[in-house]
Scaffold this active site. Structure first.
Site, PDB file in Angstrom:
ATOM      1  N   HIS A 144      38.173 -33.119 -26.148  1.00  0.00           N
ATOM      2  CA  HIS A 144      36.872 -33.720 -26.042  1.00  0.00           C
ATOM      3  C   HIS A 144      35.789 -32.822 -25.654  1.00  0.00           C
ATOM      4  O   HIS A 144      34.477 -32.822 -26.006  1.00  0.00           O
ATOM      5  CB  HIS A 144      37.115 -34.887 -25.189  1.00  0.00           C
ATOM      6  N   GLU A 145      36.097 -32.075 -24.371  1.00  0.00           N
ATOM      7  CA  GLU A 145      35.027 -31.294 -23.849  1.00  0.00           C
ATOM      8  C   GLU A 145      34.604 -30.207 -24.717  1.00  0.00           C
ATOM      9  O   GLU A 145      33.596 -29.771 -24.745  1.00  0.00           O
ATOM     10  CB  GLU A 145      35.644 -30.696 -22.490  1.00  0.00           C
ATOM     11  N   HIS A 148      32.340 -31.412 -27.151  1.00  0.00           N
ATOM     12  CA  HIS A 148      30.918 -31.502 -26.732  1.00  0.00           C
ATOM     13  C   HIS A 148      30.052 -29.963 -26.922  1.00  0.00           C
ATOM     14  O   HIS A 148      28.958 -30.256 -27.231  1.00  0.00           O
ATOM     15  CB  HIS A 148      30.996 -31.855 -25.195  1.00  0.00           C
ATOM     16  N   GLU A 224      29.259 -39.322 -26.849  1.00  0.00           N
ATOM     17  CA  GLU A 224      30.325 -39.559 -26.502  1.00  0.00           C
ATOM     18  C   GLU A 224      31.434 -39.795 -27.705  1.00  0.00           C
ATOM     19  O   GLU A 224      32.351 -39.500 -27.869  1.00  0.00           O
ATOM     20  CB  GLU A 224      30.661 -40.524 -25.452  1.00  0.00           C
TER      21      GLU A 224
END
Length: 291
Positions: A144-145, A148, A224
């Site tokens: 997930h990071e 980003h 997100e």
């Protein structure tokens, strides 16, 4: 959640410093000496607005390390750190990214990514997250990071913040000038802004800055969902990300410093408009319904 809130607070601080400096240097007197020059004011607002936003971006990684006490892993000290660095490396390669710095900080479950560019980024996880999740779930959080970073979210938010900063500065000074003109004595022919202008411009700059953060948080929530979807692509399976979000739902997520709130894996706010993250249930539902 940390990334965005840190960016917002740093941006506000930089903006105030630049604005005060402009006043000390007499820029406002130049803009209002013969009535308010709207064209010059808009140019001034854009220079300060985007300047403050990009300065905040350049400071983002340093501020993140400082505010959390994050320790960058230079040489892994144990097997957990070896696994952490290797996992981030593998995910970064899949995304076609340069290897980001990997850091650990003490705290309850959370993680964040930040940095001024894709090639100068940082991924940090808390000790609480590493201790409370299994490796599949931690890998999903790391994905997930990394997503980003791959999506360029910090640069996107910087551009959005720059536009908003421009309007904040422009509108605050237009309104402040109107208030000052109303309060000024008819006998005052100096044309220079009075105390009403200085006080009003600062007050409205802060007020509009807070309102602008609502817009930034709206875009943060949208990003997100994209990061969740990006994690599923990197992992080749949406289930680990869903499991990680469900695990977070059963934990007391770590509260990152206010200035970093929007870049964590978990977050939110007392009021939905000021929340940097959508509800976990909505994120899980979006992943489950994705094709």
């Amino acid at each position: 959640m940390k990334r965005v809130v840190l960016f917002l607070f740093t941006n506000l601080a930089v903006m105030l410093v630049l604005s005060v400096s402009a006043r000390v240097l007499g820029v406002d007197r130049f803009l209002t000496g013969n009535g308010l020059d709207m064209g010059m004011l808009l140019l001034f607002a854009a220079l300060i607005g985007f300047g403050g936003s990009f300065i905040s971006l350049l400071m983002s990684k340093t501020m993140a390390k400082w505010s959390t006490g994050a320790r960058v892993i230079q040489q892994p000290a144990n097997q957990n750190e070896v696994w952490l660095v290797d996992t981030v490396s593998q995910l970064s390669k899949k995304a076609g990214l340069a290897m980001p710095e990997v850091a650990i900080y003490d705290g309850a479950p959370n993680a964040f990514a930040t940095g001024p560019s894709k090639s100068r980024s940082l991924v940090a996880v808390s000790t609480g997250l590493l201790q409370s999740m299994d490796r599949k779930q931690v890998e999903a959080v790391l994905a997930h990071e990394v997503a980003h970073i791959d999506n360029g979210d910090m640069v996107t938010l910087t551009l959005i913040q720059g536009v908003l900063n421009t309007f904040v500065i422009f509108l605050s000074r237009v309104i402040a000038y109107a208030i000052d003109s109303f309060l000024r004595s008819d006998d005052d022919e100096s044309g220079s802004p009075g105390i009403g202008y200085w006080i009003s411009s600062i007050i409205f700059e802060i007020m509009f800055g807070i309102l602008a953060s609502v817009v930034v948080m709206y875009f943060s929530r949208k990003r997100e969902y994209r990061a969740d979807a990006g994690a599923a692509v990197l992992l080749g399976d949406r289930r680990p990300m869903i499991d990680a979000l469900r695990a977070l739902g059963g934990l007391q997520a770590g509260q990152l410093p206010k200035e970093m709130a929007a870049s964590g894996i978990a977050g939110g706010g007392m009021m939905a408009l000021f929340s940097s993250h959508p509800p976990l249930e909505s994120r899980i539902a979006a992943l489950e319904s994705a094709r």
